[in-house]
Design an enzyme around this catalytic site. Sequence first.
Site, PDB file in Angstrom:
ATOM      1  N   LYS A 183     -12.813  10.116   6.357  1.00 24.45           N
ATOM      2  CA  LYS A 183     -11.404  10.448   7.127  1.00 24.45           C
ATOM      3  C   LYS A 183     -11.239   9.819   8.593  1.00 24.45           C
ATOM      4  O   LYS A 183     -12.017  10.270   9.475  1.00 24.45           O
ATOM      5  CB  LYS A 183     -11.399  12.280   7.047  1.00 24.45           C
ATOM      6  CG  LYS A 183     -11.403  12.738   5.814  1.00 24.45           C
ATOM      7  CD  LYS A 183     -10.154  12.671   5.140  1.00 24.45           C
ATOM      8  CE  LYS A 183     -10.183  13.543   3.841  1.00 24.45           C
ATOM      9  NZ  LYS A 183      -8.573  13.338   3.250  1.00 24.45           N
ATOM     10  N   ASP A 200      -9.601   7.120   4.309  1.00 26.06           N
ATOM     11  CA  ASP A 200      -8.401   8.180   4.256  1.00 26.06           C
ATOM     12  C   ASP A 200      -7.777   8.210   5.561  1.00 26.06           C
ATOM     13  O   ASP A 200      -8.243   9.366   6.246  1.00 26.06           O
ATOM     14  CB  ASP A 200      -8.744   9.345   3.494  1.00 26.06           C
ATOM     15  CG  ASP A 200      -7.539   9.990   3.175  1.00 26.06           C
ATOM     16  OD1 ASP A 200      -6.335   9.566   3.393  1.00 26.06           O
ATOM     17  OD2 ASP A 200      -7.602  11.040   2.501  1.00 26.06           O
ATOM     18  N   GLU A 258      -6.698   4.826   1.709  1.00 30.44           N
ATOM     19  CA  GLU A 258      -5.847   5.721   1.256  1.00 30.44           C
ATOM     20  C   GLU A 258      -4.769   6.132   2.254  1.00 30.44           C
ATOM     21  O   GLU A 258      -4.987   6.668   3.141  1.00 30.44           O
ATOM     22  CB  GLU A 258      -6.696   6.995   0.868  1.00 30.44           C
ATOM     23  CG  GLU A 258      -5.987   7.828  -0.038  1.00 30.44           C
ATOM     24  CD  GLU A 258      -6.707   8.880  -0.481  1.00 30.44           C
ATOM     25  OE1 GLU A 258      -6.445  10.171  -1.147  1.00 30.44           O
ATOM     26  OE2 GLU A 258      -8.143   8.894  -0.538  1.00 30.44           O
ATOM     27  N   ASP A 276      -1.282   8.224  -1.955  1.00 27.11           N
ATOM     28  CA  ASP A 276      -1.632   9.701  -2.019  1.00 27.11           C
ATOM     29  C   ASP A 276      -0.471  10.942  -2.210  1.00 27.11           C
ATOM     30  O   ASP A 276      -0.039  11.139  -3.009  1.00 27.11           O
ATOM     31  CB  ASP A 276      -2.910  10.404  -1.450  1.00 27.11           C
ATOM     32  CG  ASP A 276      -3.531  11.785  -1.641  1.00 27.11           C
ATOM     33  OD1 ASP A 276      -2.872  12.295  -2.426  1.00 27.11           O
ATOM     34  OD2 ASP A 276      -4.211  11.991  -0.769  1.00 27.11           O
ATOM     35  N   LYS A 288      -3.229  14.312  -8.244  1.00 24.06           N
ATOM     36  CA  LYS A 288      -3.649  15.632  -7.821  1.00 24.06           C
ATOM     37  C   LYS A 288      -2.785  16.686  -8.536  1.00 24.06           C
ATOM     38  O   LYS A 288      -1.600  16.537  -8.479  1.00 24.06           O
ATOM     39  CB  LYS A 288      -3.590  15.780  -6.375  1.00 24.06           C
ATOM     40  CG  LYS A 288      -4.549  14.828  -5.451  1.00 24.06           C
ATOM     41  CD  LYS A 288      -4.624  15.309  -3.949  1.00 24.06           C
ATOM     42  CE  LYS A 288      -5.807  14.347  -3.280  1.00 24.06           C
ATOM     43  NZ  LYS A 288      -5.531  14.455  -1.787  1.00 24.06           N
TER      44      LYS A 288
END
Length: 361
Positions: free
Chosen positions: A162, A189, A217, A242, A266
């Site tokens: 992250k 991400d 991402e 995403d 998702k």
Amino acid sequence: MDLRARRYSAPLARPFITARRRVDTMLGVLVEIELADGTVGHGSAGESFGVTGESVESVLAVLAGPVKQALTAPAGELHGLRDHEDAIADSCVGNAAAKAAANVALHDAWATALGVPLAEALGGSAETVLRTDMTVSLDTPDRMAKAAADAVADGFDVLKIKLGNDWRADLERLRVVREAAPDVRFRLDANQGWDVKSAVRVIRAIEDAGIPLELVEQPVAKHDLLGMAAVTAAVDVPVMADESVSTPRSALEIVQRRAADLLNIKLAKCGGIGPAMAVADIARAAGMDCMVGAMMEPRISIAAAAHVAAAHPAVTLVDLDSAEWIDDPHLTGGYTLHGADMQLHRGPGIGFAPWVKGEHE
């Protein structure tokens, strides 16, 4: 058909931190749908103001109100899985996570009634072994390095790092993490944390440093498809959308604009299994691969996502470590994790036991 829902809360073993939020406690909702023959299916949702805009209270209200009303239509109006799935989708505007919770419970009950694992009911195989990554939260470089080393010791060879907000600090974080875990592959991400120039600058610097990246991402804001397309065109590493992917229509727009190389599916963003499979269909038609991921959600949601990943040929990547962050010895089932390898439940449905009567709200 009956629908029951109750609150769910469990502490995290460690804070989950991104460029947009910090989570210390898993707050969510567990759902049961009981068919007329007594077959029970399970679903769940996590509270996520930053992605779906939903709270525990709103999820409970939607499930107890429009979703339940839609599923208890007069006899003869709904026929089979697709009609019930459409009824959930059309019950209200928005509220994707609440709809996904009911949708997953419906699919679980359907597969259980068929006597097969959900992956098989969807056209795949529960024998498929999925290999997930492990996420390293956004933190100080030293703390991130320790988390990375711990993940490697637990058997993970792909780490999702992250980053976001400050590209210079991000480069230092990644440098230290790589020293702590030199033999793994990285997925980055940014959670929409960079602007276009910063994204190109930091990704090119990482490429020039020879750090092995699988993908980056959501480098920029979810609505900035033009900016994401510019990043995608300017760097060599694959860029994955995403937050930008919430419906089959949004997936189609990304494909048409060539805004990304990969799509992250998702269930909570899509509203359930049918829309998720539709996104994967669009990706496959465009020659794109997909990842199936999840937000910080209860284990039921993670298990359902794993069955979807095992069922669609466009899904080649998995990011389903969320439940491993939740310190809850009671909600078990769905799959087992051996290092990074996920082995799906091979019995009917997704593999969760019905609640004790009176346990639900």
